[in-house]
Structures are given as structure tokens and as C-alpha cells.
Design a protein around this motif. Sequence first.
Motif, PDB file in Angstrom:
ATOM      1  N   UNK A  63       0.844  -1.189   0.000  1.00 25.99           N
ATOM      2  CA  UNK A  63       0.000   0.000   0.000  1.00 25.99           C
ATOM      3  C   UNK A  63       0.881   1.241   0.000  1.00 25.99           C
ATOM      4  N   UNK A  64       0.610   2.150  -0.943  1.00 20.56           N
ATOM      5  CA  UNK A  64       1.383   3.370  -1.085  1.00 20.56           C
ATOM      6  C   UNK A  64       0.463   4.578  -0.929  1.00 20.56           C
ATOM      7  N   UNK A  65       1.017   5.674  -0.457  1.00 20.96           N
ATOM      8  CA  UNK A  65       0.290   6.939  -0.515  1.00 20.96           C
ATOM      9  C   UNK A  65       0.158   7.330  -1.982  1.00 20.96           C
ATOM     10  N   UNK A  66      -1.044   7.722  -2.374  1.00 22.96           N
ATOM     11  CA  UNK A  66      -1.272   8.108  -3.779  1.00 22.96           C
ATOM     12  C   UNK A  66      -0.790   9.548  -3.944  1.00 22.96           C
ATOM     13  N   UNK A  67       0.501   9.680  -4.211  1.00 21.74           N
ATOM     14  CA  UNK A  67       1.130  10.986  -4.277  1.00 21.74           C
ATOM     15  C   UNK A  67       1.687  11.203  -5.675  1.00 21.74           C
ATOM     16  N   UNK A  68       1.213  12.246  -6.341  1.00 22.36           N
ATOM     17  CA  UNK A  68       1.660  12.584  -7.691  1.00 22.36           C
ATOM     18  C   UNK A  68       2.079  14.040  -7.719  1.00 22.36           C
ATOM     19  N   UNK A  69       2.825  14.403  -8.765  1.00 16.76           N
ATOM     20  CA  UNK A  69       3.306  15.784  -8.861  1.00 16.76           C
ATOM     21  C   UNK A  69       2.156  16.767  -9.050  1.00 16.76           C
ATOM     22  N   UNK A  70       1.197  16.398  -9.899  1.00 12.77           N
ATOM     23  CA  UNK A  70       0.045  17.266 -10.163  1.00 12.77           C
ATOM     24  C   UNK A  70      -1.225  16.490  -9.820  1.00 12.77           C
ATOM     25  N   UNK A  71      -1.761  16.780  -8.639  1.00 14.09           N
ATOM     26  CA  UNK A  71      -2.935  16.074  -8.156  1.00 14.09           C
ATOM     27  C   UNK A  71      -4.199  16.759  -8.676  1.00 14.09           C
ATOM     28  N   UNK A  72      -5.328  16.068  -8.570  1.00 12.75           N
ATOM     29  CA  UNK A  72      -6.592  16.613  -9.051  1.00 12.75           C
ATOM     30  C   UNK A  72      -7.738  15.875  -8.382  1.00 12.75           C
ATOM     31  N   UNK A  73      -8.915  16.512  -8.263  1.00  9.09           N
ATOM     32  CA  UNK A  73     -10.061  15.856  -7.631  1.00  9.09           C
ATOM     33  C   UNK A  73     -10.582  14.684  -8.455  1.00  9.09           C
ATOM     34  N   UNK A  74     -11.278  13.777  -7.778  1.00 12.83           N
ATOM     35  CA  UNK A  74     -12.003  12.721  -8.462  1.00 12.83           C
ATOM     36  C   UNK A  74     -13.146  13.337  -9.271  1.00 12.83           C
ATOM     37  N   UNK A  75     -13.661  12.587 -10.250  1.00 11.76           N
ATOM     38  CA  UNK A  75     -14.675  13.186 -11.119  1.00 11.76           C
ATOM     39  C   UNK A  75     -15.727  12.176 -11.537  1.00 11.76           C
ATOM     40  N   UNK A  76     -16.827  12.694 -12.038  1.00 15.17           N
ATOM     41  CA  UNK A  76     -17.916  11.869 -12.550  1.00 15.17           C
ATOM     42  C   UNK A  76     -17.827  11.788 -14.067  1.00 15.17           C
ATOM     43  N   UNK A  77     -18.583  10.840 -14.635  1.00 13.02           N
ATOM     44  CA  UNK A  77     -18.652  10.731 -16.086  1.00 13.02           C
ATOM     45  C   UNK A  77     -19.278  11.982 -16.692  1.00 13.02           C
ATOM     46  N   UNK A  78     -20.282  12.510 -16.048  1.00 11.43           N
ATOM     47  CA  UNK A  78     -20.926  13.729 -16.559  1.00 11.43           C
ATOM     48  C   UNK A  78     -19.930  14.881 -16.637  1.00 11.43           C
ATOM     49  N   UNK A  79     -19.093  15.043 -15.612  1.00 13.18           N
ATOM     50  CA  UNK A  79     -18.086  16.104 -15.624  1.00 13.18           C
ATOM     51  C   UNK A  79     -17.137  15.943 -16.801  1.00 13.18           C
ATOM     52  N   UNK A  80     -16.762  14.707 -17.116  1.00 12.54           N
ATOM     53  CA  UNK A  80     -15.858  14.481 -18.243  1.00 12.54           C
ATOM     54  C   UNK A  80     -16.501  14.955 -19.543  1.00 12.54           C
TER      55      UNK A  80
END
Length: 293
Positions: A142-159
Motif C-alpha cells: 500500500x502506497x500513498x497516492x502521491x503525484x506531482x500534479x494532483x486533481x479531484x475525483x470526477x464523474x462521467x458527466x463532468x468528463x
Amino acid sequence: MALETMSLSLSNSAMFSSGVVEDDNKQEAFVFHKFVVMGHRGFGMNMLQSPDEKMKFIKENSILSFNVAADFPIDFIEFDVQVTRDGCPVIFHDIFMFTQEQGVIIEKRVTEMALHEFLSYGPQKDGTNVKPMLRKTKDGRIFEWKVEKDAPLCTLEEAFVKVKHSLGFNIELKFDDNIGYGEEELRQTLDNILKVVDEHAKNRPIIFSSFHPDAARLIRNMQRNYPVFFLTNGGCEIYKDVRRNSLDEAIKLCKESGLQGIVSEVKAILRTPNAITRVKDSKLSLLSYGQLK
């Protein structure tokens, strides 16, 4: 920086432009109008344990990842869709969500969450991050989900609303390999996804794909506007459902269910290159995914 993972098409003898397939009861000969490149989970998947920094550059399956991918000369983005407990299609690859509370790792199934709970994980639009996200690898780490450029989770409608309209969507219908789903349960999940697609797709190119044979078959029966592709490891991994264990089985499923093509692990294609001819002779299109190393 190039897109980390791509899918490529090998085609046969028809034309694809808007994503629409004629409505009849027969399998259509289907093909993209050119060699097609797809961005896997947008700009690329995250592999947190990898030393390759590209694997940890931008949060996968996010609006940010999709729009960064759209700046490159690609045709489609691929992403994973599941449906929350209250019927909202969301974009997320993993079956389970992990976080940590007071030193204890908490695990929840995405499809058992309500939408508001799902969206509460990871960075929020107001900049807060109350529920940090962790990720479990296939080997159990198990790792911390750490990325250089993070972003919120999203819905299909938002996409549909926020991603460049000319960019096609390869919507992977995501299901748990360890659950036996009844047809009505599958149908309800797919119906929730189709409602969003019907309302927001307009003329955006769309294909559906799934590793779940019955989900692929059902969504083909439930709609005739968009092509359906069967995802397969082609025998690189073995499953209880024999339909998932070879390219020959994938071809058989597509022909029996009226699907338009196959998305195969590239190693399976290279291992049995004559399968390309069998796919073409079956009037199916072929996409590939995966890495050669």
C-alpha cells in the motif's frame, strides 16, 4: 513529455467518424478512419511504486489528466467507469478506495459508496484534502497516492462537460473480477451509464469496452449507437471464465454477441500474430494496450 501508455488500432474495411453504428441486428464491419492513438486513463496510468517519474506526474482518470492529454495529437482517451450506490457513474480504476484514519488503513468498495462520499476522497476543489488516498498494488503493498500534479475525483458527466469535445471517449465498463453479477444488476449499472451518455454525448466519438463478457454483450443489446469492444488479456492471465482466456475466445464472443472489436494486451498479439488475420477475417477491429517491457 509523451503520453505514457497508448492504445493503437488495426483496422479492416468500414468507416468510423462520429461513433455511430447503424441500428440493425447484425454485426457491423467496423473500423476507425485512420490509425488511432488513445491516452490510457488520460495522460497515463499512475504506478506509485515505479521509479519512472512519468508514472507519478498527473493523477490518472482526472479532468486534469484528460485535458492535458487533449493537448497532444491523440484521438481518444480511455477511462474506467463504475457506478456508486446512488446510481452515479464515476471515473475510477480501482475496485476499492483506501485511506488512513488515526494510523488505521480503511478500505471501502467504490460501488458501495454514495457519490458525496466517493468525491470526499483526495484533493477537493477548495484545496483541502481531508481524506488522503492510498493505493494497493497487486502484490498487496500500500502506497500513498502521491503525484506531482494532483486533481479531484470526477464523474462521467463532468468528463463530458469539461473535456475538449473533439476528443473521443473509450468508456471502460469496470466490474470486480471476484464477483458474480446477475443480469439485472449488470443491466441497472449499464442503464445508469447510458443515461449520462445519452444526455451528454452529442456528436463526441465514443466506444464502450469491458473485460466482463456479459457486460459487453448486454450494452451491445441495450444500445446500437456506439461500438462495443471486448477487452482481453488474451491468455496472459487465466480466469475462471474461459471467454477471457484467449484471443480465439474473444473472437468467438464478439461474433456471437455482435460486438465490433477486441482490445487485447499487446503481448498476447505478439505471441500469436496470426490472430490478427483471424480478427480481420471475422470483420472485427483490433486495439492493443500494454507495455512491451
